[in-house]
Enzyme design. Structure first.
Site, short mmCIF file in Angstrom:
data_model
loop_
_atom_site.label_atom_id
_atom_site.label_comp_id
_atom_site.label_asym_id
_atom_site.label_seq_id
_atom_site.Cartn_x
_atom_site.Cartn_y
_atom_site.Cartn_z
N LEU A 154 -8.95 -9.74 -10.53
CA LEU A 154 -9.75 -9.17 -11.77
C LEU A 154 -10.98 -8.49 -11.23
O LEU A 154 -11.60 -8.99 -10.65
CB LEU A 154 -9.94 -10.44 -12.68
N ILE A 155 -11.27 -7.31 -11.69
CA ILE A 155 -12.53 -6.52 -11.52
C ILE A 155 -13.54 -7.22 -12.46
O ILE A 155 -13.52 -7.08 -13.28
CB ILE A 155 -12.22 -5.11 -11.85
N ASP B 18 -5.49 -4.95 -18.29
CA ASP B 18 -4.43 -3.93 -18.61
C ASP B 18 -4.67 -3.36 -19.95
O ASP B 18 -3.74 -2.59 -20.40
CB ASP B 18 -3.10 -4.54 -18.73
N HIS C 201 0.07 0.46 -13.59
CA HIS C 201 0.66 -0.92 -13.91
C HIS C 201 2.19 -0.70 -13.97
O HIS C 201 2.61 0.42 -14.52
CB HIS C 201 0.30 -1.32 -15.25
N GLY D 74 0.77 -1.12 0.00
CA GLY D 74 0.01 0.01 0.05
C GLY D 74 0.77 1.12 0.04
O GLY D 74 0.32 2.25 0.68
N SER D 75 2.08 1.50 -0.39
CA SER D 75 2.82 2.50 -0.46
C SER D 75 2.34 3.53 -1.49
O SER D 75 2.08 4.57 -1.14
CB SER D 75 4.13 2.11 -0.99
N GLU E 106 6.23 5.77 -9.46
CA GLU E 106 4.79 5.81 -9.06
C GLU E 106 4.37 6.67 -8.10
O GLU E 106 3.43 7.29 -8.01
CB GLU E 106 4.57 4.22 -8.61
N ASN F 41 -5.96 2.43 -13.08
CA ASN F 41 -5.14 1.43 -12.59
C ASN F 41 -3.62 2.00 -12.68
O ASN F 41 -3.62 2.39 -13.87
CB ASN F 41 -5.42 0.00 -12.96
#
Ligand code: GRF
Length: 189
Positions: free
Chosen positions: A86-87, A144, A103, A11-12, A173, A101
């Site tokens: 997977l959503i 993706d 990636h 969770g960074s 990120e 999202n």
């Protein structure tokens, strides 16, 4: 505007996003949701006083309970930050162009099923890539393959291990994801 973050791991990214919006009155990280009761993101959320919801796969793939929670919480944007499931289509359809999202590679390269976390960086090193990077994209049913919102790259040295690549990617990120989310939010009607 209200954000819900889904995370499965340390969770960074969720933490950086929470910190970035902490003082803002126009944007709030309303919920952090995880499928992993041992996820590091739970402690990070607690530190930021952000409510955490832990669910299991059955609940997630039944979807209605999650959907009700997100709707009742008046969520405007769903952010996947290291979320490993997977959503379900029903959830994607409920948030068209309102689910993003991150990636840890330059999609379409090194994307798709099974390409997540350290596997991505191992594949990048194995392929002797000269660069890698991050891709922030809208989510659709094909994982993706949603429209790309933002990409930036970093140099990969021949001496870099997968962990070295991971460190460089995490820096990118943390530097870019909160800002890109802010821009997506200001673009929402
Ligand atoms: C990030 O590298 C993200 O791109 C990938 O999983 C990692 C999550 O890291 N999907 P963290 O849990 O935010 O620290």
């Amino acid at each position: 505007k209200r954000i819900a973050i889904f995370a499965s791991g340390s969770g960074s990214n969720a933490e950086k996003i929470g910190e970035y919006f902490a003082e803002r009155s126009d944007v709030q990280v309303t919920l952090i949701l995880t499928n992993n009761p041992k996820a590091g993101v739970i402690q990070r959320a607690r530190k930021l006083h952000i409510p955490v919801v832990v669910f299991d796969r059955t609940i997630f793939y039944e979807t209605d309970k999650i959907l009700d929670l997100l709707t009742n919480s008046k969520i405007d944007l769903i952010v996947l930050a290291g979320f490993m499931m997977l959503i379900p289509a029903k959830l994607v359809e409920a948030f068209p162009e309102r689910m993003i999202n991150i990636h840890p590679a330059l999609l379409p390269k090194f994307g798709g099923k099974g390409m997540y976390g350290s596997f991505v960086h191992e594949a990048v090193v194995a392929s002797k890539e000269k660069e890698s990077g991050i891709t922030i994209h809208f989510v659709n049913q094909h994982y993706d393959e949603g429209n790309i919102i933002f990409q930036t790259s970093c140099e990969i040295l021949e001496t870099d291990s997968p962990d070295d690549v991971a460190d460089k990617i995490h820096l990118l990120e943390h530097k870019h994801f909160p800002k890109v989310i802010d821009e997506v939010l200001s673009g929402l009607n």
